[in-house]
Scaffold this motif. Structure first.
Motif, PDB file in Angstrom:
ATOM      1  N   TYR A  46     -31.942 -34.339  -1.496  1.00  0.00           N
ATOM      2  CA  TYR A  46     -32.276 -33.051  -2.091  1.00  0.00           C
ATOM      3  C   TYR A  46     -31.144 -32.434  -2.904  1.00  0.00           C
ATOM      4  O   TYR A  46     -31.353 -31.412  -3.583  1.00  0.00           O
ATOM      5  N   GLY A  47     -29.949 -33.012  -2.831  1.00  0.00           N
ATOM      6  CA  GLY A  47     -28.841 -32.498  -3.613  1.00  0.00           C
ATOM      7  C   GLY A  47     -28.404 -31.100  -3.209  1.00  0.00           C
ATOM      8  O   GLY A  47     -28.074 -30.261  -4.061  1.00  0.00           O
ATOM      9  N   VAL A  48     -28.413 -30.843  -1.895  1.00  0.00           N
ATOM     10  CA  VAL A  48     -28.009 -29.535  -1.379  1.00  0.00           C
ATOM     11  C   VAL A  48     -26.909 -29.715  -0.342  1.00  0.00           C
ATOM     12  O   VAL A  48     -26.542 -30.845   0.001  1.00  0.00           O
ATOM     13  N   SER A  49     -26.397 -28.624   0.165  1.00  0.00           N
ATOM     14  CA  SER A  49     -25.319 -28.684   1.153  1.00  0.00           C
ATOM     15  C   SER A  49     -25.850 -29.018   2.545  1.00  0.00           C
ATOM     16  O   SER A  49     -27.046 -28.883   2.821  1.00  0.00           O
ATOM     17  N   GLY A  50     -24.930 -29.425   3.433  1.00  0.00           N
ATOM     18  CA  GLY A  50     -25.302 -29.689   4.820  1.00  0.00           C
ATOM     19  C   GLY A  50     -25.834 -28.455   5.506  1.00  0.00           C
ATOM     20  O   GLY A  50     -26.742 -28.527   6.341  1.00  0.00           O
ATOM     21  N   GLY A  51     -25.283 -27.280   5.155  1.00  0.00           N
ATOM     22  CA  GLY A  51     -25.751 -26.030   5.750  1.00  0.00           C
ATOM     23  C   GLY A  51     -27.206 -25.757   5.417  1.00  0.00           C
ATOM     24  O   GLY A  51     -27.973 -25.291   6.267  1.00  0.00           O
TER      25      GLY A  51
END
Length: 259
Positions: A46-51
């Motif tokens: 998804y190309g997002v952060s781990g948070g």
């Protein structure tokens, strides 16, 4: 949080991701027994952060479709709900056919049921059970504590409290297997004909110990059900204190409209 055209709030990215994962589970793309992709895999996908992924997985777990196993990640549950029918599950015909209520309802859902007996013996009646049985708190009663499994997974715990004066002459009730039809059949064999079963339900989060016993995620929803078995003579001969994994049961009640 961003704002969409027209002033409407946009849906947070973690909610969108959670919804997509839930839809994949419901569509069978991620099948029962499969592991949900790892945090690292989802970050890359998804190309997002781990948070953001961790927030998404909180939402996925809240759906009740997955369970978290320490050190292993999240796995899709394979536990079809059992439908409780208040007008059917305690029918005398089930008992006469040799089926206790849990086994009867599990058979209707196509599941494989198992009961593990944890304790049978004398116990001082807890205050709530004593009040319902009409005896002083601390009075000796017979306690029967069980853990119920469906398809190999624990889904319910139940402790029955029965008046000692009622059960002391019924040796089958002290046995791990009370015989076909369960304890209600044995009580009726000894003249205690049932008039009704009264159930009180409350939904709440599971405690840490309860979640562990039922193999649930911490704080998962459970249904706390207390049942009174009342005879035609107005006597409560059993109080059953039950805790159920909320995502595993659907309660269906038939309520007469006539006076």
């Amino acid at each position: 949080m961003g704002t969409a055209v027209g002033g409407e709030r946009s849906v947070p990215r973690y909610v969108q991701i959670a919804d997509e994962i839930v839809q994949q589970i419901r569509a069978g793309i991620i099948k029962p027994g499969d592991m949900v992709p790892s945090e690292a895999d989802l970050v890359e996908r998804y190309g997002v952060s781990g948070g953001t992924i961790r927030k998404a997985m909180v939402e996925v777990r809240a759906s009740g479709l997955v369970e978290t196993r320490h050190g292993k990640g999240s796995i899709v549950k394979d536990r079809p709900p059992v439908r409780h029918r208040s007008s059917d599950r305690f029918r005398r015909s089930h008992r006469q056919g040799g089926k206790a209520a849990y086994l009867a309802e599990s058979a209707q859902s196509g599941a494989t049921a198992k009961v593990s007996v944890l304790y049978i013996g004398p116990m001082e009646a807890p205050e709530d059970a004593a009040q319902r049985l009409g005896v002083p708190a601390g009075t000796q009663v017979l306690a029967r504590r069980r853990l119920y499994f469906r398809n190999g997974t624990p889904v319910e715990t139940a402790t029955s409290y029965l008046p000692w004066d009622v059960v002391k002459e019924i040796p089958e009730l002290f046995a791990e297997n009370p015989g076909g039809g369960g304890i209600y059949a044995r009580l009726e064999d000894h003249g205690h004909e049932f008039a009704e079963f009264v159930e009180t339900l409350q939904a709440r989060p599971a405690s840490k110990a309860e979640a562990s016993e039922l193999a649930l995620s911490p704080g998962a929803p459970v249904v706390h059900l207390i049942r009174e078995a009342r005879t035609t003579e107005g006597l409560v001969v059993e109080v059953c204190d039950t805790l159920m994994a909320a995502d595993q049961f659907v309660f269906e009640y038939r309520i007469p409209a006539a006076d």
